[in-house]
Scaffold this motif. Sequence first.
Motif, PDB file in Angstrom:
ATOM      1  N   TYR A  30      -4.591  -6.149 -23.001  1.00 44.89           N
ATOM      2  CA  TYR A  30      -3.192  -6.440 -22.678  1.00 44.89           C
ATOM      3  C   TYR A  30      -2.921  -6.301 -21.187  1.00 44.89           C
ATOM      4  CZ  TYR A  30      -1.877  -6.464 -27.579  1.00 44.89           C
ATOM      5  OH  TYR A  30      -1.751  -6.782 -28.907  1.00 44.89           O
ATOM      6  N   GLU A  31      -2.062  -7.192 -20.690  1.00 46.33           N
ATOM      7  CA  GLU A  31      -1.590  -7.131 -19.316  1.00 46.33           C
ATOM      8  C   GLU A  31      -0.075  -7.300 -19.329  1.00 46.33           C
ATOM      9  OE1 GLU A  31      -3.511 -10.148 -17.033  1.00 46.33           O
ATOM     10  OE2 GLU A  31      -5.515  -9.396 -17.484  1.00 46.33           O
ATOM     11  N   ALA A  32       0.585  -6.677 -18.379  1.00 41.99           N
ATOM     12  CA  ALA A  32       2.037  -6.845 -18.251  1.00 41.99           C
ATOM     13  C   ALA A  32       2.339  -8.251 -17.742  1.00 41.99           C
ATOM     14  CB  ALA A  32       2.605  -5.807 -17.292  1.00 41.99           C
ATOM     15  N   VAL A  33       3.418  -8.820 -18.241  1.00 40.02           N
ATOM     16  CA  VAL A  33       3.891 -10.130 -17.788  1.00 40.02           C
ATOM     17  C   VAL A  33       5.173  -9.873 -17.015  1.00 40.02           C
ATOM     18  CG1 VAL A  33       4.734 -12.381 -18.517  1.00 40.02           C
ATOM     19  CG2 VAL A  33       2.893 -11.270 -19.792  1.00 40.02           C
ATOM     20  N   TYR A  34       5.225 -10.311 -15.767  1.00 42.69           N
ATOM     21  CA  TYR A  34       6.376 -10.004 -14.923  1.00 42.69           C
ATOM     22  C   TYR A  34       7.308 -11.188 -14.720  1.00 42.69           C
ATOM     23  CZ  TYR A  34       3.811  -5.767 -13.979  1.00 42.69           C
ATOM     24  OH  TYR A  34       3.140  -4.588 -14.129  1.00 42.69           O
ATOM     25  N   GLU A  35       6.779 -12.351 -14.485  1.00 38.94           N
ATOM     26  CA  GLU A  35       7.635 -13.503 -14.204  1.00 38.94           C
ATOM     27  C   GLU A  35       7.593 -14.457 -15.377  1.00 38.94           C
ATOM     28  OE1 GLU A  35       7.198 -15.263 -10.386  1.00 38.94           O
ATOM     29  OE2 GLU A  35       6.643 -13.355  -9.486  1.00 38.94           O
ATOM     30  N   ASP A  54      18.295 -10.344 -19.203  1.00 37.26           N
ATOM     31  CA  ASP A  54      18.107  -9.234 -18.273  1.00 37.26           C
ATOM     32  C   ASP A  54      17.138  -8.239 -18.925  1.00 37.26           C
ATOM     33  OD1 ASP A  54      18.512  -7.798 -15.945  1.00 37.26           O
ATOM     34  OD2 ASP A  54      20.394  -6.910 -16.588  1.00 37.26           O
ATOM     35  N   ASN A  55      16.683  -7.251 -18.184  1.00 39.96           N
ATOM     36  CA  ASN A  55      15.822  -6.171 -18.695  1.00 39.96           C
ATOM     37  C   ASN A  55      14.585  -6.697 -19.413  1.00 39.96           C
ATOM     38  OD1 ASN A  55      17.718  -4.262 -17.779  1.00 39.96           O
ATOM     39  ND2 ASN A  55      18.907  -4.558 -19.648  1.00 39.96           N
ATOM     40  N   PHE A  56      13.927  -7.679 -18.825  1.00 40.98           N
ATOM     41  CA  PHE A  56      12.772  -8.322 -19.435  1.00 40.98           C
ATOM     42  C   PHE A  56      11.521  -7.455 -19.300  1.00 40.98           C
ATOM     43  CE2 PHE A  56       9.128 -11.204 -19.309  1.00 40.98           C
ATOM     44  CZ  PHE A  56       9.332 -11.936 -20.461  1.00 40.98           C
ATOM     45  N   GLN A  57      10.805  -7.253 -20.414  1.00 35.36           N
ATOM     46  CA  GLN A  57       9.511  -6.568 -20.448  1.00 35.36           C
ATOM     47  C   GLN A  57       8.606  -7.379 -21.355  1.00 35.36           C
ATOM     48  OE1 GLN A  57       9.586  -2.332 -21.514  1.00 35.36           O
ATOM     49  NE2 GLN A  57      11.814  -2.518 -21.547  1.00 35.36           N
ATOM     50  N   ALA A  58       7.358  -7.607 -20.935  1.00 33.49           N
ATOM     51  CA  ALA A  58       6.451  -8.392 -21.777  1.00 33.49           C
ATOM     52  C   ALA A  58       5.005  -7.986 -21.553  1.00 33.49           C
ATOM     53  CB  ALA A  58       6.615  -9.881 -21.499  1.00 33.49           C
ATOM     54  N   ILE A  59       4.204  -8.232 -22.583  1.00 32.65           N
ATOM     55  CA  ILE A  59       2.762  -8.049 -22.505  1.00 32.65           C
ATOM     56  C   ILE A  59       2.097  -9.274 -23.103  1.00 32.65           C
ATOM     57  CG2 ILE A  59       2.747  -5.529 -22.516  1.00 32.65           C
ATOM     58  CD1 ILE A  59       2.154  -5.667 -25.556  1.00 32.65           C
ATOM     59  N   ASP A  60       0.879  -9.544 -22.678  1.00 36.71           N
ATOM     60  CA  ASP A  60       0.112 -10.661 -23.209  1.00 36.71           C
ATOM     61  C   ASP A  60      -1.360 -10.349 -23.042  1.00 36.71           C
ATOM     62  OD1 ASP A  60      -0.457 -13.080 -24.365  1.00 36.71           O
ATOM     63  OD2 ASP A  60       0.271 -14.312 -22.719  1.00 36.71           O
ATOM     64  N   ALA A  61      -2.183 -11.096 -23.729  1.00 33.54           N
ATOM     65  CA  ALA A  61      -3.631 -10.947 -23.613  1.00 33.54           C
ATOM     66  C   ALA A  61      -4.269 -12.326 -23.717  1.00 33.54           C
ATOM     67  CB  ALA A  61      -4.166 -10.043 -24.714  1.00 33.54           C
ATOM     68  N   GLU A  62      -5.258 -12.577 -22.897  1.00 30.21           N
ATOM     69  CA  GLU A  62      -5.955 -13.859 -22.945  1.00 30.21           C
ATOM     70  C   GLU A  62      -6.864 -13.964 -24.159  1.00 30.21           C
ATOM     71  OE1 GLU A  62      -7.887 -14.965 -19.317  1.00 30.21           O
ATOM     72  OE2 GLU A  62      -6.158 -14.397 -18.116  1.00 30.21           O
ATOM     73  N   SER A  63      -7.133 -12.863 -24.830  1.00 29.55           N
ATOM     74  CA  SER A  63      -8.062 -12.863 -25.952  1.00 29.55           C
ATOM     75  C   SER A  63      -7.510 -13.549 -27.199  1.00 29.55           C
ATOM     76  CB  SER A  63      -8.477 -11.438 -26.292  1.00 29.55           C
ATOM     77  OG  SER A  63      -7.359 -10.680 -26.697  1.00 29.55           O
ATOM     78  N   SER A  64      -6.190 -13.745 -27.279  1.00 32.18           N
ATOM     79  CA  SER A  64      -5.594 -14.371 -28.449  1.00 32.18           C
ATOM     80  C   SER A  64      -4.244 -14.976 -28.074  1.00 32.18           C
ATOM     81  CB  SER A  64      -5.390 -13.336 -29.556  1.00 32.18           C
ATOM     82  OG  SER A  64      -4.656 -13.901 -30.628  1.00 32.18           O
ATOM     83  N   PRO A  65      -3.932 -16.177 -28.592  1.00 29.03           N
ATOM     84  CA  PRO A  65      -2.631 -16.772 -28.271  1.00 29.03           C
ATOM     85  C   PRO A  65      -1.450 -16.106 -28.969  1.00 29.03           C
ATOM     86  CG  PRO A  65      -3.837 -18.174 -29.785  1.00 29.03           C
ATOM     87  CD  PRO A  65      -4.766 -17.063 -29.402  1.00 29.03           C
ATOM     88  N   ILE A  66      -1.705 -15.223 -29.937  1.00 27.14           N
ATOM     89  CA  ILE A  66      -0.592 -14.594 -30.658  1.00 27.14           C
ATOM     90  C   ILE A  66      -0.378 -13.148 -30.264  1.00 27.14           C
ATOM     91  CG2 ILE A  66      -0.660 -16.170 -32.625  1.00 27.14           C
ATOM     92  CD1 ILE A  66      -2.172 -14.009 -34.178  1.00 27.14           C
ATOM     93  N   ARG A  67      -0.915 -12.702 -29.150  1.00 26.62           N
ATOM     94  CA  ARG A  67      -0.723 -11.313 -28.710  1.00 26.62           C
ATOM     95  C   ARG A  67       0.504 -11.138 -27.820  1.00 26.62           C
ATOM     96  NH1 ARG A  67      -5.876  -7.582 -27.850  1.00 26.62           N
ATOM     97  NH2 ARG A  67      -6.634  -7.737 -29.958  1.00 26.62           N
ATOM     98  N   TYR A  68       1.194 -12.190 -27.494  1.00 23.15           N
ATOM     99  CA  TYR A  68       2.367 -12.108 -26.611  1.00 23.15           C
ATOM    100  C   TYR A  68       3.507 -11.377 -27.319  1.00 23.15           C
ATOM    101  CZ  TYR A  68       6.125 -13.645 -23.519  1.00 23.15           C
ATOM    102  OH  TYR A  68       7.178 -13.685 -22.630  1.00 23.15           O
ATOM    103  N   ARG A  69       4.138 -10.427 -26.620  1.00 24.80           N
ATOM    104  CA  ARG A  69       5.338  -9.732 -27.095  1.00 24.80           C
ATOM    105  C   ARG A  69       6.262  -9.540 -25.900  1.00 24.80           C
ATOM    106  NH1 ARG A  69       2.235 -10.424 -30.504  1.00 24.80           N
ATOM    107  NH2 ARG A  69       1.649  -9.209 -32.313  1.00 24.80           N
ATOM    108  N   ALA A  70       7.562  -9.653 -26.134  1.00 21.63           N
ATOM    109  CA  ALA A  70       8.525  -9.433 -25.051  1.00 21.63           C
ATOM    110  C   ALA A  70       9.812  -8.863 -25.618  1.00 21.63           C
ATOM    111  CB  ALA A  70       8.806 -10.733 -24.309  1.00 21.63           C
TER     112      ALA A  70
END
Length: 174
Positions: A30-35, A54-70
């Motif tokens: 997982y990596e943080a997504v900023y923009e 506002d107050n956006f926080q997100a994570i993602d991973a290149e290992s799977s297209p369904i790992r994105y959460r925000a």
Amino acid sequence: MNGRIAGVVILISAIIAGAGMYYLQVYGFYEAVYEEDVQLVSLTSEQPETIVFDNFQAIDAESSPIRYRACFTTTQSLAFLTESYVLVDDVDPRNAPNWFDCFDAAAIGAELEAGTALTFLGAKNIEFGVDRIVAITDDGRGYVWHELNDCGDKAYDGTIVGEECPGRPADASE
């Protein structure tokens, strides 16, 4: 004596391997997504449009297209959003890692079931067979995750995809 040494080496190797796999699954990829923009698909243009957030926080991973959460907040009302953007039914939020504490799939699911939150289409085929889903509560909290669509379900379970699905993008390594 040699059997004990071999057994201890195997046991220690298994513990190290297990700890490494756990770390990689829960934290490592997982990596943080900023923009990022929070977008919903418009009923009129059928294209994603950025909403106020506002107050956006997100994570993602290149290992799977369904790992994105925000997670985010918005001041736009559910009444306005339902009149302007495409709603989706029968989706449940995917679990996020425990350390990403703004995204609680069980609590989001309870709000969806109670009717205090609605789900919208954020983008169709963000990657082949994967749609972006956005849930927004009546008090302005928002959550985003990726969900396999019908084409993705077919493609990943081995079923013949068929003509109704778009062609898979060419692999860049080919």
